[in-house]
Design an enzyme around this catalytic site. Structure first.
Site, PDB file in Angstrom:
ATOM      1  N   CYS A   1       0.815  -1.227   0.000  1.00  0.00           N
ATOM      2  CA  CYS A   1       0.000   0.000   0.000  1.00  0.00           C
ATOM      3  C   CYS A   1       0.844   1.271   0.000  1.00  0.00           C
ATOM      4  CB  CYS A   1      -0.965  -0.001   1.173  1.00  0.00           C
ATOM      5  SG  CYS A   1      -2.013  -1.449   1.210  1.00  0.00           S
TER       6      CYS A   1
ATOM      7  N   HIS B   1      -3.114   7.269   2.428  1.00  0.00           N
ATOM      8  CA  HIS B   1      -3.569   5.947   1.992  1.00  0.00           C
ATOM      9  C   HIS B   1      -4.986   5.725   2.519  1.00  0.00           C
ATOM     10  CE1 HIS B   1      -3.924   1.840   1.059  1.00  0.00           C
ATOM     11  NE2 HIS B   1      -3.744   1.391   2.285  1.00  0.00           N
TER      12      HIS B   1
ATOM     13  N   ASN C   1     -10.182   0.000   0.110  1.00  0.00           N
ATOM     14  CA  ASN C   1      -8.719   0.051   0.098  1.00  0.00           C
ATOM     15  C   ASN C   1      -8.211  -0.583  -1.203  1.00  0.00           C
ATOM     16  OD1 ASN C   1      -5.983  -0.295   0.499  1.00  0.00           O
ATOM     17  ND2 ASN C   1      -6.157  -1.130   2.567  1.00  0.00           N
TER      18      ASN C   1
HETATM   19  O1  UT7 Z   1      -3.749  -1.168   3.491  1.00  0.00           O
HETATM   20  C1  UT7 Z   1      -2.945  -1.670   4.495  1.00  0.00           C
HETATM   21  C2  UT7 Z   1      -3.286  -1.085   5.723  1.00  0.00           C
HETATM   22  N1  UT7 Z   1      -4.415  -1.795   6.321  1.00  0.00           N
HETATM   23  C3  UT7 Z   1      -5.019  -1.184   7.288  1.00  0.00           C
HETATM   24  O2  UT7 Z   1      -4.707  -0.055   7.573  1.00  0.00           O
HETATM   25  C4  UT7 Z   1      -6.079  -1.923   8.091  1.00  0.00           C
HETATM   26  C5  UT7 Z   1      -5.916  -1.562   9.536  1.00  0.00           C
HETATM   27  N2  UT7 Z   1      -6.884  -2.175  10.412  1.00  0.00           N
HETATM   28  C6  UT7 Z   1      -8.202  -1.869  10.401  1.00  0.00           C
HETATM   29  O3  UT7 Z   1      -8.647  -1.096   9.585  1.00  0.00           O
HETATM   30  C7  UT7 Z   1      -9.084  -2.485  11.458  1.00  0.00           C
HETATM   31  O4  UT7 Z   1      -8.293  -3.127  12.435  1.00  0.00           O
HETATM   32  C8  UT7 Z   1     -10.118  -3.481  10.887  1.00  0.00           C
HETATM   33  C9  UT7 Z   1     -11.155  -2.761  10.082  1.00  0.00           C
HETATM   34  C10 UT7 Z   1      -9.421  -4.529  10.025  1.00  0.00           C
HETATM   35  C11 UT7 Z   1     -10.848  -4.228  12.011  1.00  0.00           C
HETATM   36  O5  UT7 Z   1     -11.463  -3.270  12.896  1.00  0.00           O
HETATM   37  P1  UT7 Z   1     -11.313  -3.448  14.473  1.00  0.00           P
HETATM   38  O6  UT7 Z   1     -12.084  -2.375  15.081  1.00  0.00           O
HETATM   39  O7  UT7 Z   1      -9.844  -3.529  14.777  1.00  0.00           O
HETATM   40  O8  UT7 Z   1     -12.048  -4.810  14.716  1.00  0.00           O
HETATM   41  P2  UT7 Z   1     -11.477  -6.160  15.338  1.00  0.00           P
HETATM   42  O9  UT7 Z   1     -10.526  -6.818  14.411  1.00  0.00           O
HETATM   43  O10 UT7 Z   1     -11.043  -5.893  16.738  1.00  0.00           O
HETATM   44  O11 UT7 Z   1     -12.801  -7.038  15.399  1.00  0.00           O
HETATM   45  C12 UT7 Z   1     -13.879  -6.686  16.263  1.00  0.00           C
HETATM   46  C13 UT7 Z   1     -14.991  -7.706  16.105  1.00  0.00           C
HETATM   47  C14 UT7 Z   1     -14.487  -9.154  16.228  1.00  0.00           C
HETATM   48  O12 UT7 Z   1     -15.479  -9.883  16.906  1.00  0.00           O
HETATM   49  P3  UT7 Z   1     -15.349 -10.224  18.488  1.00  0.00           P
HETATM   50  O13 UT7 Z   1     -14.059 -10.965  18.613  1.00  0.00           O
HETATM   51  O14 UT7 Z   1     -15.317  -8.878  19.163  1.00  0.00           O
HETATM   52  O15 UT7 Z   1     -16.557 -11.014  18.752  1.00  0.00           O
HETATM   53  C15 UT7 Z   1     -14.407  -9.620  14.798  1.00  0.00           C
HETATM   54  O16 UT7 Z   1     -14.578 -11.014  14.682  1.00  0.00           O
HETATM   55  O17 UT7 Z   1     -15.554  -7.610  14.799  1.00  0.00           O
HETATM   56  C16 UT7 Z   1     -15.576  -8.896  14.188  1.00  0.00           C
HETATM   57  N3  UT7 Z   1     -15.454  -8.717  12.745  1.00  0.00           N
HETATM   58  C17 UT7 Z   1     -16.521  -8.505  11.953  1.00  0.00           C
HETATM   59  N4  UT7 Z   1     -17.846  -8.436  12.223  1.00  0.00           N
HETATM   60  C18 UT7 Z   1     -18.672  -8.195  11.183  1.00  0.00           C
HETATM   61  C19 UT7 Z   1     -14.333  -8.698  11.990  1.00  0.00           C
HETATM   62  N5  UT7 Z   1     -14.661  -8.480  10.694  1.00  0.00           N
HETATM   63  C20 UT7 Z   1     -16.001  -8.360  10.650  1.00  0.00           C
HETATM   64  C21 UT7 Z   1     -16.919  -8.108   9.628  1.00  0.00           C
HETATM   65  N6  UT7 Z   1     -18.223  -8.043   9.920  1.00  0.00           N
HETATM   66  N7  UT7 Z   1     -16.539  -7.938   8.334  1.00  0.00           N
END
Ligand code: UT7
Length: 324
Positions: free
Chosen positions: A118, A251, A281
């Site tokens: 990225c 980005h 993204n």
């Molecule tokens: O381009 C390269 C750079 N990439 C990035 O910059 C990405 C950086 N990271 C992020 O943008 C975020 O960390 C994410 C969007 C990937 C995830 O957001 P988050 O607030 O960190 O969520 P999380 O991973 O802590 O997940 C929270 C909950 C989990 O459930 P539990 O364990 O709390 O029950 C996940 O299983 O959300 C769940 N979850 C979803 N739920 C519905 C994860 N993906 C999904 C989904 N739909 N698509």
């Protein structure tokens, strides 16, 4: 030494738009639960463009390049350097840049790919700037192009909702007037595992894991801190203040990362270009696509100072400062 000035830009998105609701309905058929609400709240993404099967990065790159050439008022014959930033090249080789060169009917000059995920576009732009400053190229096409839909695990809701396909391009040319006025690139190879697609083609088969894997929270934290530090460093290098930056083009991975960054740098929201809502993204394509949108809608104007920032797998990150 001449400056490298941006004289044109172009962006191309494949026509098929997939909304969050459409994606959620599709995932539900495989018992994978997600929703428009979750995706919008956690990422700001509302839709993404997805390439049809058989459409590759070189095809998207060529369309974006054609628009950038037209915008710049130059032809393929004027181009003596093509750099394509991509992590989803058409082939192991030849490079996507060589395929684009052939598609455009450009002859001669160097053509190669840059792989910094990225951060790819800011890496490629910095490389092209160095060629121009050294007198090794006069007019360069710098492109970010990706078909990330091809490396997503569509059964992993933690990643498959985040990405889209597309390409963005700029034409830069040697100029006595200031153009690119600062660049700052970084890598930390000890962080390879937090974002990778650790597969390979070897001995006639795919070895390893062919899909993108990400530790989202680790990437999130690193991204905000690295980009804030890089922004200060590139301004110091160019001898300008952060308040002199008219437009931040970061980005486009997550609106929460973009908002955190803006607040950390005290850059007001009105000065930050955001396309993550409609493009998702698009990895190396995200910065040039966002830049092109803001140029074409009249926000970025001649004389403005623009900061472009990339961050992603490797781990890599960096900033480029441009006087328009
Ligand atoms: O381009 C390269 C750079 N990439 C990035 O910059 C990405 C950086 N990271 C992020 O943008 C975020 O960390 C994410 C969007 C990937 C995830 O957001 P988050 O607030 O960190 O969520 P999380 O991973 O802590 O997940 C929270 C909950 C989990 O459930 P539990 O364990 O709390 O029950 C996940 O299983 O959300 C769940 N979850 C979803 N739920 C519905 C994860 N993906 C999904 C989904 N739909 N698509």
């Amino acid at each position: 030494m001449p400056y490298a000035k941006i004289i044109g830009s172009g962006g191309y998105l494949p026509p098929r738009v997939v909304s969050n609701d459409q994606l959620a309905a599709d995932l539900a058929t495989r018992q994978i639960e997600t929703s428009d609400t979750w995706i919008v709240e956690r990422t700001g993404i509302r839709q993404r463009h997805i390439a049809d099967e058989g459409v590759m990065s070189s095809h998207l790159a060529t369309e974006a390049a054609r628009l950038a050439l037209e915008d710049a008022g130059v032809t393929a014959a004027d181009i003596d350097l093509i750099i394509v930033a991509t992590s989803t090249p058409d082939f192991v080789f030849p490079s996507t840049a060589c395929l684009v060169q052939a598609n455009l009917g450009a002859k001669g000059g160097a053509a190669f790919d840059v792989q910094a995920v990225c951060s790819g576009f800011v890496y490629a732009l910095t490389t092209a700037d160095a060629f121009i400053q050294a007198g090794r190229a006069k007019t360069a096409l710098v492109i970010g192009a990706e078909v990330f839909s091809g490396i997503l695990d569509w059964n992993d809701r933690g990643t498959c909702v985040l990405f889209g396909d597309g390409a963005g391009a700029v034409v830069i040319q040697a100029s006595a007037e200031p153009g690119i006025i600062g660049a700052q690139l970084n890598a930390d190879g000890s962080q390879t595992k937090i974002l990778c697609a650790a597969g390979n083609v070897s001995r006639g088969k795919v070895t390893g894991d062919p899909f993108l894997r990400m530790d989202g929270q680790a990437v999130f934290k690193l991204a905000v801190n690295c980009l804030a530090k890089s922004a200060h460093e590139v301004c110091e290098q160019a001898g300008i203040a952060l308040t002199d930056v008219d437009w931040l083009v970061p980005h486009q991975a997550n609106i929460r990362i973009i908002n955190f960054l803006g607040r950390k740098l005290h850059i007001p929201e009105e000065k930050v270009v955001v396309t993550v809502d409609s493009h998702a993204n698009t990895s190396a394509a995200s910065v040039p696509l966002a830049f092109d949108v803001a140029r074409r809608d009249g926000r970025i104007k001649t004389g403005d100072t623009v900061m472009m920032q990339g961050v992603g797998g490797g781990f890599t990150w960096g900033s480029v400062l441009v006087k328009m």
